[in-house]
Design a protein around this motif. Structure first.
Motif, PDB file in Angstrom:
ATOM      1  N   ALA A 120     -19.799  -7.736 -24.366  1.00 53.38           N
ATOM      2  CA  ALA A 120     -18.977  -7.731 -25.578  1.00 53.38           C
ATOM      3  C   ALA A 120     -19.783  -8.177 -26.794  1.00 53.38           C
ATOM      4  O   ALA A 120     -19.476  -7.779 -27.928  1.00 53.38           O
ATOM      5  N   GLY A 121     -20.832  -8.957 -26.584  1.00 52.83           N
ATOM      6  CA  GLY A 121     -21.652  -9.426 -27.692  1.00 52.83           C
ATOM      7  C   GLY A 121     -22.762  -8.482 -28.085  1.00 52.83           C
ATOM      8  O   GLY A 121     -23.536  -8.791 -29.005  1.00 52.83           O
ATOM      9  N   TYR A 122     -22.878  -7.339 -27.428  1.00 53.44           N
ATOM     10  CA  TYR A 122     -23.948  -6.392 -27.720  1.00 53.44           C
ATOM     11  C   TYR A 122     -23.457  -5.279 -28.638  1.00 53.44           C
ATOM     12  O   TYR A 122     -22.293  -4.877 -28.582  1.00 53.44           O
ATOM     13  N   THR A 123     -24.370  -4.765 -29.443  1.00 50.47           N
ATOM     14  CA  THR A 123     -24.050  -3.609 -30.280  1.00 50.47           C
ATOM     15  C   THR A 123     -24.005  -2.356 -29.414  1.00 50.47           C
ATOM     16  O   THR A 123     -24.495  -2.351 -28.275  1.00 50.47           O
ATOM     17  N   ASP A 124     -23.459  -1.282 -29.976  1.00 50.11           N
ATOM     18  CA  ASP A 124     -23.441  -0.009 -29.241  1.00 50.11           C
ATOM     19  C   ASP A 124     -24.860   0.453 -28.923  1.00 50.11           C
ATOM     20  O   ASP A 124     -25.110   0.986 -27.846  1.00 50.11           O
ATOM     21  N   ALA A 125     -25.788   0.245 -29.858  1.00 48.81           N
ATOM     22  CA  ALA A 125     -27.182   0.645 -29.620  1.00 48.81           C
ATOM     23  C   ALA A 125     -27.780  -0.161 -28.465  1.00 48.81           C
ATOM     24  O   ALA A 125     -28.515   0.380 -27.629  1.00 48.81           O
ATOM     25  N   GLU A 126     -27.476  -1.442 -28.407  1.00 53.99           N
ATOM     26  CA  GLU A 126     -27.977  -2.269 -27.310  1.00 53.99           C
ATOM     27  C   GLU A 126     -27.362  -1.832 -25.978  1.00 53.99           C
ATOM     28  O   GLU A 126     -28.051  -1.775 -24.956  1.00 53.99           O
ATOM     29  N   LEU A 127     -26.079  -1.487 -26.005  1.00 54.88           N
ATOM     30  CA  LEU A 127     -25.423  -1.006 -24.792  1.00 54.88           C
ATOM     31  C   LEU A 127     -26.012   0.328 -24.345  1.00 54.88           C
ATOM     32  O   LEU A 127     -26.187   0.551 -23.140  1.00 54.88           O
ATOM     33  N   ASP A 128     -26.334   1.204 -25.297  1.00 48.77           N
ATOM     34  CA  ASP A 128     -26.985   2.477 -24.956  1.00 48.77           C
ATOM     35  C   ASP A 128     -28.321   2.215 -24.271  1.00 48.77           C
ATOM     36  O   ASP A 128     -28.655   2.854 -23.269  1.00 48.77           O
ATOM     37  N   PHE A 129     -29.097   1.279 -24.822  1.00 46.06           N
ATOM     38  CA  PHE A 129     -30.382   0.935 -24.217  1.00 46.06           C
ATOM     39  C   PHE A 129     -30.173   0.389 -22.803  1.00 46.06           C
ATOM     40  O   PHE A 129     -30.873   0.792 -21.866  1.00 46.06           O
ATOM     41  N   LEU A 130     -29.225  -0.533 -22.643  1.00 46.20           N
ATOM     42  CA  LEU A 130     -28.977  -1.101 -21.313  1.00 46.20           C
ATOM     43  C   LEU A 130     -28.568  -0.027 -20.315  1.00 46.20           C
ATOM     44  O   LEU A 130     -29.000  -0.053 -19.161  1.00 46.20           O
ATOM     45  N   GLU A 131     -27.748   0.910 -20.747  1.00 42.55           N
ATOM     46  CA  GLU A 131     -27.337   1.998 -19.853  1.00 42.55           C
ATOM     47  C   GLU A 131     -28.540   2.823 -19.418  1.00 42.55           C
ATOM     48  O   GLU A 131     -28.701   3.138 -18.243  1.00 42.55           O
ATOM     49  N   ARG A 132     -29.412   3.171 -20.366  1.00 46.89           N
ATOM     50  CA  ARG A 132     -30.626   3.930 -20.020  1.00 46.89           C
ATOM     51  C   ARG A 132     -31.513   3.125 -19.083  1.00 46.89           C
ATOM     52  O   ARG A 132     -32.034   3.658 -18.093  1.00 46.89           O
ATOM     53  N   HIS A 133     -31.678   1.841 -19.379  1.00 50.18           N
ATOM     54  CA  HIS A 133     -32.533   0.992 -18.552  1.00 50.18           C
ATOM     55  C   HIS A 133     -31.979   0.868 -17.130  1.00 50.18           C
ATOM     56  O   HIS A 133     -32.712   1.035 -16.156  1.00 50.18           O
ATOM     57  N   LEU A 134     -30.685   0.585 -17.021  1.00 49.97           N
ATOM     58  CA  LEU A 134     -30.095   0.404 -15.690  1.00 49.97           C
ATOM     59  C   LEU A 134     -30.080   1.708 -14.900  1.00 49.97           C
ATOM     60  O   LEU A 134     -30.311   1.700 -13.689  1.00 49.97           O
ATOM     61  N   THR A 135     -29.844   2.829 -15.565  1.00 53.35           N
ATOM     62  CA  THR A 135     -29.886   4.120 -14.883  1.00 53.35           C
ATOM     63  C   THR A 135     -31.281   4.369 -14.320  1.00 53.35           C
ATOM     64  O   THR A 135     -31.440   4.731 -13.142  1.00 53.35           O
ATOM     65  N   ALA A 136     -32.306   4.140 -15.136  1.00 52.50           N
ATOM     66  CA  ALA A 136     -33.688   4.331 -14.673  1.00 52.50           C
ATOM     67  C   ALA A 136     -34.033   3.332 -13.578  1.00 52.50           C
ATOM     68  O   ALA A 136     -34.689   3.673 -12.591  1.00 52.50           O
ATOM     69  N   SER A 137     -33.562   2.100 -13.706  1.00 52.64           N
ATOM     70  CA  SER A 137     -33.837   1.070 -12.710  1.00 52.64           C
ATOM     71  C   SER A 137     -33.241   1.433 -11.354  1.00 52.64           C
ATOM     72  O   SER A 137     -33.893   1.288 -10.314  1.00 52.64           O
ATOM     73  N   VAL A 138     -32.013   1.927 -11.362  1.00 54.21           N
ATOM     74  CA  VAL A 138     -31.362   2.345 -10.118  1.00 54.21           C
ATOM     75  C   VAL A 138     -32.139   3.501  -9.489  1.00 54.21           C
ATOM     76  O   VAL A 138     -32.380   3.525  -8.271  1.00 54.21           O
ATOM     77  N   GLU A 139     -32.554   4.464 -10.294  1.00 56.68           N
ATOM     78  CA  GLU A 139     -33.306   5.610  -9.784  1.00 56.68           C
ATOM     79  C   GLU A 139     -34.644   5.172  -9.196  1.00 56.68           C
ATOM     80  O   GLU A 139     -35.035   5.633  -8.119  1.00 56.68           O
ATOM     81  N   ILE A 140     -35.347   4.289  -9.881  1.00 58.71           N
ATOM     82  CA  ILE A 140     -36.631   3.791  -9.384  1.00 58.71           C
ATOM     83  C   ILE A 140     -36.440   3.041  -8.072  1.00 58.71           C
ATOM     84  O   ILE A 140     -37.164   3.256  -7.100  1.00 58.71           O
ATOM     85  N   THR A 141     -35.445   2.172  -8.037  1.00 57.48           N
ATOM     86  CA  THR A 141     -35.203   1.379  -6.832  1.00 57.48           C
ATOM     87  C   THR A 141     -34.802   2.265  -5.661  1.00 57.48           C
ATOM     88  O   THR A 141     -35.278   2.073  -4.539  1.00 57.48           O
TER      89      THR A 141
END
Length: 152
Positions: A120-141
């Motif tokens: 809730a404390g993150y901006t939409d841009a930060e949430l977009d980054f987190l989504e990209r990061h977590l998606t890539a992290s799941v794929e790598i793992t």
């Protein structure tokens, strides 16, 4: 902090996050009276819907005999049911009993709420980054897990 230090810090934080997540998963599984592999099976079934025993075997990277034991334990706890596949009666389909699961205390509610407060404390841009990061992290793992399980 220079780039090399930042990358080292990120590697340490990623390892700590993975370890803490594994510890939480173990504690959550124990709170349901399950082992971590049973909890992983339950998670797969909740995320992907009913699965054949063969699909669970592949997803969990275990033998068919191990999946039989996992499903047996989940059936005994009343969390899943098994039935013959309507399309191929030689196969067994495993389904989560959502009512039985909902009747238990949700071990994930607290952590889910805590992360919602964090996000809730993150901006939409930060949430977009987190989504990209977590998606890539799941794929790598997932890819690296599959590499460690060559029979899969």
């Amino acid at each position: 902090m220079d780039r090399a230090e930042r990358l080292e810090r990120l590697a340490l934080l990623s390892e700590a996050d993975a370890t803490q997540t594994a510890m939480f998963q173990q504690a959550a599984a124990a709170s349901y009276g399950l082992g971590i592999t049973e909890m992983r099976a339950l998670s797969i079934l909740l995320r992907n819907g009913p699965q054949t025993a063969g699909a669970l075997t592949r997803a969990l990277h275990v033998t068919s005999g191990a999946v039989t034991g996992i499903v047996d334990r989940l059936v005994r706890r009343g969390l899943v049911s098994r039935a013959a596949d309507p399309d191929d009666r030689r196969k067994v389909v495993v389904t989560v009993d959502l009512a039985a699961l909902a009747a238990s205390e949700n071990a994930y509610a607290g952590i889910g709420e805590a992360f919602q407060e964090l996000y809730a404390g993150y901006t939409d841009a930060e949430l977009d980054f987190l989504e990209r990061h977590l998606t890539a992290s799941v794929e790598i793992t997932a890819r690296e897990t599959a590499r460690l399980h060559p029979r899969a």
